[in-house]
Motif scaffolding. Structure first.
Motif, short mmCIF file in Angstrom:
data_model
loop_
_atom_site.label_atom_id
_atom_site.label_comp_id
_atom_site.label_asym_id
_atom_site.label_seq_id
_atom_site.Cartn_x
_atom_site.Cartn_y
_atom_site.Cartn_z
N VAL A 1 10.00 1.34 2.91
CA VAL A 1 8.59 1.21 3.25
C VAL A 1 8.28 -0.18 3.81
O VAL A 1 7.39 -0.33 4.65
N ALA A 2 9.04 -1.19 3.37
CA ALA A 2 8.86 -2.53 3.96
C ALA A 2 9.26 -2.51 5.43
O ALA A 2 8.60 -3.15 6.27
N ALA B 1 0.83 -1.20 0.00
CA ALA B 1 0.00 0.00 0.00
C ALA B 1 0.87 1.26 0.00
O ALA B 1 0.59 2.23 -0.73
N LEU B 2 1.91 1.27 0.82
CA LEU B 2 2.82 2.41 0.85
C LEU B 2 3.53 2.58 -0.49
O LEU B 2 3.67 3.70 -1.00
N ALA B 3 3.98 1.47 -1.06
CA ALA B 3 4.69 1.53 -2.34
C ALA B 3 3.78 2.09 -3.44
O ALA B 3 4.22 2.90 -4.27
N ARG B 4 2.54 1.68 -3.45
CA ARG B 4 1.62 2.18 -4.48
C ARG B 4 1.40 3.67 -4.33
O ARG B 4 1.40 4.42 -5.32
N ALA B 5 1.23 4.12 -3.10
CA ALA B 5 0.99 5.55 -2.87
C ALA B 5 2.19 6.41 -3.29
O ALA B 5 2.02 7.54 -3.74
N ALA C 1 8.90 -4.06 -2.95
CA ALA C 1 8.52 -3.78 -1.56
C ALA C 1 7.88 -5.01 -0.92
O ALA C 1 8.18 -5.36 0.22
N GLU C 2 7.02 -5.68 -1.67
CA GLU C 2 6.35 -6.88 -1.15
C GLU C 2 7.35 -8.00 -0.90
O GLU C 2 7.30 -8.69 0.13
N GLY C 3 8.28 -8.21 -1.83
CA GLY C 3 9.27 -9.26 -1.68
C GLY C 3 10.14 -9.07 -0.45
O GLY C 3 10.39 -10.01 0.32
N VAL C 4 10.61 -7.83 -0.23
CA VAL C 4 11.43 -7.54 0.95
C VAL C 4 10.63 -7.79 2.21
O VAL C 4 11.14 -8.34 3.20
N ALA C 5 9.35 -7.39 2.21
CA ALA C 5 8.49 -7.62 3.39
C ALA C 5 8.30 -9.11 3.65
O ALA C 5 8.33 -9.56 4.80
N VAL D 1 3.26 8.21 7.29
CA VAL D 1 4.48 7.85 6.57
C VAL D 1 4.43 8.36 5.13
O VAL D 1 5.43 8.88 4.61
N ILE D 2 3.28 8.26 4.49
CA ILE D 2 3.15 8.76 3.12
C ILE D 2 3.40 10.26 3.08
O ILE D 2 4.14 10.76 2.22
N SER D 3 2.82 10.99 4.01
CA SER D 3 2.99 12.44 4.06
C SER D 3 4.46 12.84 4.26
O SER D 3 4.99 13.71 3.57
#
Length: 401
Positions: free
Chosen positions: A205-206, A88-92, A100-104, A274-276
């Motif tokens: 972000v992960a 979600a953070l990566a998309r924003a 991002a998903e792989g690292v998470a 975090v996005i802000s």
């Protein structure tokens, strides 16, 4: 018939200049042909999900050992929740979501049975033999211990995914910093991961997604266990505000729904913060590449001052009321004994580990090298496997209830 990659459902249009470009990866330790259907980071994510280490997370402790209840988080459910928040953070932020998903998904591979309790016990046991660090063990798993492919040990993940894994908490080479953990130092000598720089924004972000997930879900599990109550949460300004908001909007709401409404608002508020902050840093830096992020000299994805204060208060609260609760500490003491007993048994008689082919010749190794072999075996165990192994080798196994 060849695949027309231009018609596939992924491309470069959605990514910002500061995102990592999967088509310009720094590659893998062992060169492989490019896939016509998946980006390098999609391949990494898929390899991670199909590992034995990923499946084992199902039976590894988050806070409560698995048999204490089916509804508590395990390392696997925690990992999936981290991946969802990271994506979600990566998309924003217009990043590469697959990286991002792989690292998470891979960030907790190196955790021992019984969570941080097992890690602390194993680190103490390995003090004279290279120590133990779960992040370094994660790297060792994906570069050595997973043995599935014909052409290489490990998963042969891309440079960017491995960079994100080892720099989960920031640069590893800093002035006056600690020596590198042995598995990281050995791999980095062969495949330089730029350990003195920050990682990509996808990796950052992960990392912050991990904090958001366990801050929220450890509270949720604590409430479910009864070790934490809603009244106790009133001492946390952020949670108190969210509780008041939900109660005002939904008077008389039953407690399970109330808790869920508060938890989802906690995640949302932290994600939006975090996005802000990240957007403000990006606007100030004006990065034109992922390397501009790596060389920025600071973390770009983090909480604002207000939420840093809230984050610290939550961690302090959880440490005092949950992680150090007498009931949890009693189980931790039993888990520590199991890890210590197994380590001593395997050091004394390596054949007790089983799998004679894989462990052949360990008894002839110097003590330090033998300890590292035992470390790898013991760290890979699930909670349930460790308990079963202890029951097989010892007359009495401590109760984990």
């Amino acid at each position: 018939m060849e695949i027309d990659t231009k018609q596939l459902g992924f491309g470069t249009c959605a990514r910002a200049p500061w995102a990592v470009d999967p088509w310009a990866s720094r590659g893998r330790l062992v060169a492989e042909p490019v896939s016509p259907t998946r980006s390098e980071f999609q391949r990494d994510r898929d390899r991670i999900v199909h590992t034995t280490a990923f499946r084992r997370l199902k039976h590894k402790t988050q806070v409560f050992v698995a048999h204490e209840g089916d509804h508590y988080r395990t390392r696997l459910t925690h990992t999936i929740e981290v991946a969802q928040i990271a994506r979600a953070l990566a998309r924003a932020l217009k990043l590469d979501e697959d990286l991002a998903e792989g690292v998470a998904l891979v960030h907790d591979f190196g955790h021992t049975p019984f969570g941080h309790t097992g890690e602390e016990a194993l680190a103490e046991l390995m003090a004279d033999a290279g120590g133990f660090d779960h992040n370094a063990q994660s790297l060792r798993i994906v570069t050595k211990l997973e043995q599935r492919y014909a052409d290489f040990d490990g998963l042969n993940l891309s440079w960017e995914t491995l960079e994100g894994l080892v720099k989960h908490n920031g640069p590893l080479i800093v002035e006056g910093g600690k020596p590198l953990p042995e598995p990281i130092a050995l791999y980095n000598a062969e495949h330089d991961l730029w350990l003195a720089t920050h990682s990509s924004l996808e990796s950052q972000v992960a990392a912050i997604a991990d904090d958001i997930a366990y801050n929220t879900h450890d509270i949720d599990d604590g409430l479910r266990s009864g070790l934490i109550t809603l009244e106790m949460l009133e001492e946390l300004p952020l949670i108190s505000r969210l509780l008041a908001e939900v109660r005002c909007r939904y008077p008389g709401l039953e407690e399970p729904r109330l808790i869920h409404e508060v938890m989802r608002r906690q995640i949302t508020s932290m994600v939006e913060d975090v996005i802000s902050v990240s957007q403000a840093h990006i606007k100030a830096l004006k990065p034109q590449s992922a390397d501009d992020i790596r060389h920025a000299g600071r973390t770009m994805a983090h909480f604002s001052d207000e939420f840093v204060t809230a984050d610290r208060a939550i961690k302090k609260f959880l440490y005092r009321h949950l992680y150090r609760h007498p009931n949890v500490m009693r189980v931790r003491a039993s888990a520590t004994r199991i890890v210590r007993d197994l380590f001593a048994a395997f050091m004394s008689d390596p054949s007790a580990m089983g799998d004679k082919h894989r462990h052949k010749g360990i008894e002839d190794l110097p003590v330090e090298l033998r300890a590292r072999k035992v470390r790898d075996y013991l760290a890979g165990m699930t909670d349930t496997y460790a308990v079963a192994a202890h029951r097989r080798l010892f007359d009495h196994t401590p109760d984990l209830r």
